[in-house]
Design a protein around this motif. Structure first.
Motif, PDB file in Angstrom:
ATOM      1  N   ASP A 283       6.020  -1.434   2.954  1.00 29.73           N
ATOM      2  CA  ASP A 283       5.625  -2.708   3.140  1.00 29.73           C
ATOM      3  C   ASP A 283       4.402  -2.443   4.130  1.00 29.73           C
ATOM      4  O   ASP A 283       3.242  -3.086   3.868  1.00 29.73           O
ATOM      5  CB  ASP A 283       6.583  -3.579   3.774  1.00 29.73           C
ATOM      6  CG  ASP A 283       6.401  -4.888   4.098  1.00 29.73           C
ATOM      7  OD1 ASP A 283       5.117  -5.395   4.185  1.00 29.73           O
ATOM      8  OD2 ASP A 283       7.323  -5.668   4.081  1.00 29.73           O
ATOM      9  N   ASN A 284       4.727  -2.553   5.551  1.00 29.91           N
ATOM     10  CA  ASN A 284       3.560  -2.189   6.492  1.00 29.91           C
ATOM     11  C   ASN A 284       2.893  -3.432   6.707  1.00 29.91           C
ATOM     12  O   ASN A 284       1.674  -3.379   6.668  1.00 29.91           O
ATOM     13  CB  ASN A 284       3.066  -1.089   6.426  1.00 29.91           C
ATOM     14  CG  ASN A 284       2.239  -0.407   7.723  1.00 29.91           C
ATOM     15  OD1 ASN A 284       3.082  -0.829   8.670  1.00 29.91           O
ATOM     16  ND2 ASN A 284       0.997   0.315   7.580  1.00 29.91           N
ATOM     17  N   GLY A 285       3.281  -4.632   6.781  1.00 36.62           N
ATOM     18  CA  GLY A 285       2.533  -6.094   6.964  1.00 36.62           C
ATOM     19  C   GLY A 285       2.139  -6.567   5.631  1.00 36.62           C
ATOM     20  O   GLY A 285       1.691  -7.487   5.796  1.00 36.62           O
ATOM     21  N   ARG A 286       2.533  -5.924   4.380  1.00 36.16           N
ATOM     22  CA  ARG A 286       1.925  -6.514   3.155  1.00 36.16           C
ATOM     23  C   ARG A 286       3.018  -7.821   2.893  1.00 36.16           C
ATOM     24  O   ARG A 286       2.169  -9.054   2.443  1.00 36.16           O
ATOM     25  CB  ARG A 286       2.370  -5.712   1.888  1.00 36.16           C
ATOM     26  CG  ARG A 286       1.102  -4.513   2.318  1.00 36.16           C
ATOM     27  CD  ARG A 286       1.632  -3.179   1.120  1.00 36.16           C
ATOM     28  NE  ARG A 286       0.579  -2.242   1.127  1.00 36.16           N
ATOM     29  CZ  ARG A 286       0.279  -1.607   2.337  1.00 36.16           C
ATOM     30  NH1 ARG A 286       0.833  -1.558   3.253  1.00 36.16           N
ATOM     31  NH2 ARG A 286      -0.682  -0.596   2.014  1.00 36.16           N
ATOM     32  N   THR A 287       4.122  -8.055   3.201  1.00 38.27           N
ATOM     33  CA  THR A 287       4.962  -9.157   2.934  1.00 38.27           C
ATOM     34  C   THR A 287       4.345 -10.300   4.052  1.00 38.27           C
ATOM     35  O   THR A 287       4.254 -11.283   3.648  1.00 38.27           O
ATOM     36  CB  THR A 287       6.461  -8.951   3.081  1.00 38.27           C
ATOM     37  OG1 THR A 287       6.713  -8.644   4.464  1.00 38.27           O
ATOM     38  CG2 THR A 287       7.208  -8.274   1.930  1.00 38.27           C
ATOM     39  N   GLU A 288       3.965 -10.013   5.090  1.00 39.03           N
ATOM     40  CA  GLU A 288       3.434 -10.948   6.061  1.00 39.03           C
ATOM     41  C   GLU A 288       1.939 -11.543   5.579  1.00 39.03           C
ATOM     42  O   GLU A 288       1.964 -12.792   5.458  1.00 39.03           O
ATOM     43  CB  GLU A 288       3.213 -10.430   7.674  1.00 39.03           C
ATOM     44  CG  GLU A 288       3.025 -11.288   8.362  1.00 39.03           C
ATOM     45  CD  GLU A 288       2.799 -10.707   9.933  1.00 39.03           C
ATOM     46  OE1 GLU A 288       2.551 -11.466  10.808  1.00 39.03           O
ATOM     47  OE2 GLU A 288       3.271  -9.501  10.051  1.00 39.03           O
TER      48      GLU A 288
END
Length: 455
Positions: A283-288
């Motif tokens: 993820d690393n910030g992708r869902t945000e």
């Protein structure tokens, strides 16, 4: 430092800046020629954009479908919420197998997660096998471009670098010799590697397989020789079905380098007998970013680098001036989402000309998103006092016709009669590389009024 300050360092070598600019524009021209030879190019772009939008709208479903099918194929699937988890997962797999030497094909995700220094700190040798990546690794530099990681280095610089690290002979930057020596050096690393890491260009939900696109075959070489294959994948890399690959493979190579297709489009579905295959979904910030309606489309990106090759700012400031894993226009959208304060200058590193959006194969509205980030940044990040005061003064002048008239008249008078050293002082950054337009008598307002009188 802000992007402008970093770019000023790059611009000290004017000859190299000009060379860098022309080299990238050459790649952009190749892209144009290749795209114009494809009937229905715009329809392909529309279809790719729609497919990506569909994936992002149903990301949870497609991720679970991909995981289920990958597991059926005998692949071990891991989930990482951030870079730290990603690195720990990869390290744990290597420790389990006692790996001390590994090879890695090009992967911007592992660069994003800073995997190399993490593994090296844990006494594991990591060798980047993409030639450009190996060059910057030897130079102890990050990539300056996502497709052409060593585009900022001339062949003569690579010659000196190889002499220092590989013991090559001086060759005045002979590309054939340097490539041959790199091949010998890397072949030994491939043969001794105990594990291989690749990125993922496209993950296919309905098969659980994935595709890695390279021009050197280094991903295949590493994977087929090593007993353990770890694929590191950003969660947005999914496409729904295998038949959709044709759309993206036709777009990727042409947009990146002007090729009809990458030399190797390697399909991985299951581990070979006696070997292991792992996929780490990150993820690393992708869902945000997905939750931000104005910036969601940035996750359509297929990492072709076309926006960088066309951007007049990137071409003349270099990738390292962005201080982010993904530089250029698309990076200037993604990076503020990870750290707004640190990367607050990047959305301003653009002319908003829209050329990036014009060449994007998945039709991301890049220049519009850059403008939206600017609106957020000026509200949430403290701006320099000089900038704020100048803009306040400009706002008052532009809002008052009388003041605007006086300001325009004063500026024309100064340009016409003031000594050159006054006009082209240190305060006039624009005048450093170009002459200001010649001032003639009158202005548009006066001309228009006179025209009206004479009608």
């Amino acid at each position: 430092m802000a992007h402008a300050d970093e770019a000023a360092i790059f611009n000290k070598d004017e000859a190299k800046v000009d060379w860098h600019d022309k080299a990238l524009w050459f790649v952009r021209q190749k892209r144009d020629k290749s795209a114009h030879n494809v009937q229905g190019w715009e329809e392909l772009r529309n279809l790719a954009s729609a497919l990506k939008a569909n994936v992002l709208s149903n990301l949870d479903t497609y991720l679970l479908q991909f995981e289920e099918n990958a597991k059926k194929n005998g692949v071990t699937v891991h989930w990482a919420a951030n870079a730290e988890e990603h690195n720990k997962i990869v390290h744990s797999i290597l420790v389990k197998h006692g790996v001390k030497r590994m090879v890695k094909s090009k992967s911007m995700l592992t660069e994003e997660c800073h995997l190399n220094p993490y593994l090296e700190a844990n006494n594991i040798e990591v060798i980047d096998t993409d030639l450009g990546e190996r060059i910057v690794q030897l130079a102890k530099e990050p990539p300056s471009h996502i497709v052409l990681p060593a585009i900022h280095k001339k062949k003569e610089e690579v010659d000196v670098l190889f002499q220092e690290h590989l013991g090559t002979k001086p060759c005045d930057g002979d590309p054939q010799y340097l490539t041959g020596e790199a091949r010998k050096h890397l072949r030994d690393k491939f043969l001794k590697a105990e594990a291989a890491i690749t990125g993922v260009n496209f993950a296919i939900a309905d098969t659980g397989g994935f595709v890695v696109c390279t021009n050197e075959g280094n991903a295949d070489m590493g994977v087929h020789l090593a007993k353990v294959h770890i694929a590191c994948m950003g969660m947005e890399k999914l496409i729904p079905q295998e038949k959709h690959l044709g759309v993206f493979l036709r777009l990727l190579g042409r947009s990146a380098t002007g090729q009809p297709i990458t030399t190797y489009s390697s399909h991985f579905n299951k581990p070979a007998p006696g070997k292991e295959m792992h996929i780490v979904i990150v993820d690393n910030g992708r869902t945000e970013q997905l939750s931000r309606e104005d910036f969601r489309a940035s996750l359509h990106c297929i990492r072709c680098g076309a926006c960088m090759n066309t951007c007049p700012i990137y071409r003349r400031s270099g990738g390292h001036s962005y201080k982010s894993t993904i530089p250029g226009p698309i990076g200037s959208i993604l990076s503020p989402g990870l750290d707004l304060k640190k990367h607050s200058s990047l959305p301003f590193a653009s002319t908003l000309c829209g050329s990036c959006s014009d060449v994007c194969p998945v039709k991301i509205n890049i220049h519009e998103q850059l403008y939206k980030w600017r609106q957020i940044i000026v509200k949430e990040v403290p701006q320099p006092g000089v900038k704020k005061n100048i803009l306040k003064i400009a706002g008052r002048v532009l809002a008052n016709s009388a003041m605007y008239h006086v300001a325009g008249k004063s500026a024309r008078f100064m340009l016409k009669y003031a000594p050159r050293f006054v006009i082209y002082s240190k305060l006039n950054a624009w005048g450093k590389a170009r002459d200001l337009p010649e001032v003639k008598n009158g202005n548009f307002d006066d001309w228009y009024k006179n025209r009206k009188k004479n009608e």
